[in-house]
Design an enzyme around this catalytic site. Structure first.
Site, PDB file in Angstrom:
ATOM      1  N   HIS A 164      11.684  34.301  18.399  1.00 42.29           N
ATOM      2  CA  HIS A 164      11.143  33.927  17.092  1.00 42.29           C
ATOM      3  C   HIS A 164      12.060  32.980  16.308  1.00 42.29           C
ATOM      4  CE1 HIS A 164       8.036  36.790  17.871  1.00 42.29           C
ATOM      5  NE2 HIS A 164       8.868  37.803  17.907  1.00 42.29           N
ATOM      6  N   PRO A 223       7.798  38.564   1.543  1.00 42.96           N
ATOM      7  CA  PRO A 223       8.885  38.494   0.571  1.00 42.96           C
ATOM      8  C   PRO A 223       8.365  38.040  -0.792  1.00 42.96           C
ATOM      9  CG  PRO A 223       9.531  37.473   2.637  1.00 42.96           C
ATOM     10  CD  PRO A 223       8.068  37.766   2.744  1.00 42.96           C
ATOM     11  N   GLU A 224       8.761  38.749  -1.832  1.00 40.60           N
ATOM     12  CA  GLU A 224       8.346  38.402  -3.181  1.00 40.60           C
ATOM     13  C   GLU A 224       9.504  37.708  -3.891  1.00 40.60           C
ATOM     14  OE1 GLU A 224       6.352  41.526  -5.273  1.00 40.60           O
ATOM     15  OE2 GLU A 224       5.253  42.185  -3.503  1.00 40.60           O
ATOM     16  N   ARG A 278       5.722  36.032  12.717  1.00 43.56           N
ATOM     17  CA  ARG A 278       4.277  35.832  12.563  1.00 43.56           C
ATOM     18  C   ARG A 278       3.908  34.389  12.223  1.00 43.56           C
ATOM     19  NH1 ARG A 278       1.421  40.790   9.548  1.00 43.56           N
ATOM     20  NH2 ARG A 278      -0.346  39.754  10.543  1.00 43.56           N
TER      21      ARG A 278
END
Length: 292
Positions: free
Chosen positions: A102, A2-3, A125
């Site tokens: 997750h 994500p930016e 992740r």
């Protein structure tokens, strides 16, 4: 990863549910993400009030009434999700453990007027992380010290960019991707939006930084700000696992002009075909005809 627009989208999505809210029932479902959770993390959040939510570069900052700042970086696949249906809340009060692989962090956020939301954090992740820092040490910490100006702030001007570029023997892609440095930098700009901004400014990623002219700098600043504002308005770009706190997907990826469009015609219809090149280990996409 994500930016900036995606992180700002998350901040805006969380704000109505968390600003002014008291946190409770904090649960950690593993001891660590990228780093171990801070010592006594759940206990320090439990009962705290969220005074305000801010964003710095790609970090979310939750300012608490305990004089702690809860810092979260989403890493590559981290995302918050707000759940406020009666069914979601009932399950939270009665479930002993999450049934989702997750799901690593949960808490309740209760607003002064009585609204309650369940805040979940997922990270397949686990490259994201959470910290607790004091406000007076925040910007002296290794994560924030030396960060450049915010690209959507008034501090980012053509003059600032020209000062950054002066005498630098690097290309524009490298200059824009640097988050700080001795001559300053631009905090939070990521690969997708650098590619898009360079295309809008008609500048090649290989353009030498020290050769940047004032008119080009003005075009590039306009390109940076415009593409970021449009991306935030679109809810960011939903590539990989990104989704807003509401669970909705952003749609700016449908408006990419060059990013991930190798082999496709340039949107300017100038006869150019989008090419891909690697800079500093990251893919650059550009039109060889209109970007010089």
């Amino acid at each position: 990863m994500p930016e900036l627009p995606e992180v700002e989208t998350v901040r805006r999505g969380l704000e109505p549910h968390m600003q002014g809210a008291k946190l409770s029932e904090v649960r950690l479902h593993r001891p660590n993400l990228r780093y171990p959770f801070p010592e006594h993390f759940a206990q320090r959040l439990d009962g705290a009030e969220v005074l305000r939510l801010e964003r710095r570069a790609k970090y979310l900052l939750f300012y608490l009434d305990t004089q702690d700042v809860w810092v979260t970086h989403l890493g590559m696949t981290g995302r918050f999700q707000v759940n406020d249906s009666p069914e979601d809340l009932a399950r939270y009060y009665h479930a002993a453990a999450p049934d989702e692989k997750h799901l690593h962090f949960q808490c309740l956020a209760t607003l002064p007027e009585g609204g309650v939301s369940r805040i979940d954090y997922y990270d397949p992740r686990r490259f994201g992380f959470m910290l607790l820092l004091k406000p007076d040490e925040l910007y002296e910490s290794k994560w924030f010290k030396g960060l450049g100006v915010e690209p959507l702030s008034d501090e980012l001007t053509p003059a600032h960019l020209l000062e950054m570029a002066h005498g630098r023997n690097v290309n524009l892609k490298a200059l824009l991707m640097a988050q700080g440095g001795p001559k300053g930098g631009i905090a939070g700009l990521g690969n997708i939006y650098v590619c898009e901004a360079l295309w809008r400014a008609r500048l090649s990623p290989d353009h030498k930084a020290s050769a940047l002219k004032p008119k080009e700098a003005a075009s590039l600043i306009e390109g940076i700000k415009t593409v970021l504002e449009e991306a935030v308005a679109s809810g960011g770009s939903s590539i990989s696992d990104f989704a807003a706190a509401s669970g909705e997907l952003g749609y700016f990826q449908h408006r990419f002009c060059v990013y991930d469009r190798k082999g496709q015609p340039c949107p300017r219809n100038d006869g150019g075909v989008i090419e891909r090149k690697v800079h500093q280990g990251r893919s650059s996409f550009f039109c060889p005809v209109c970007q010089t």
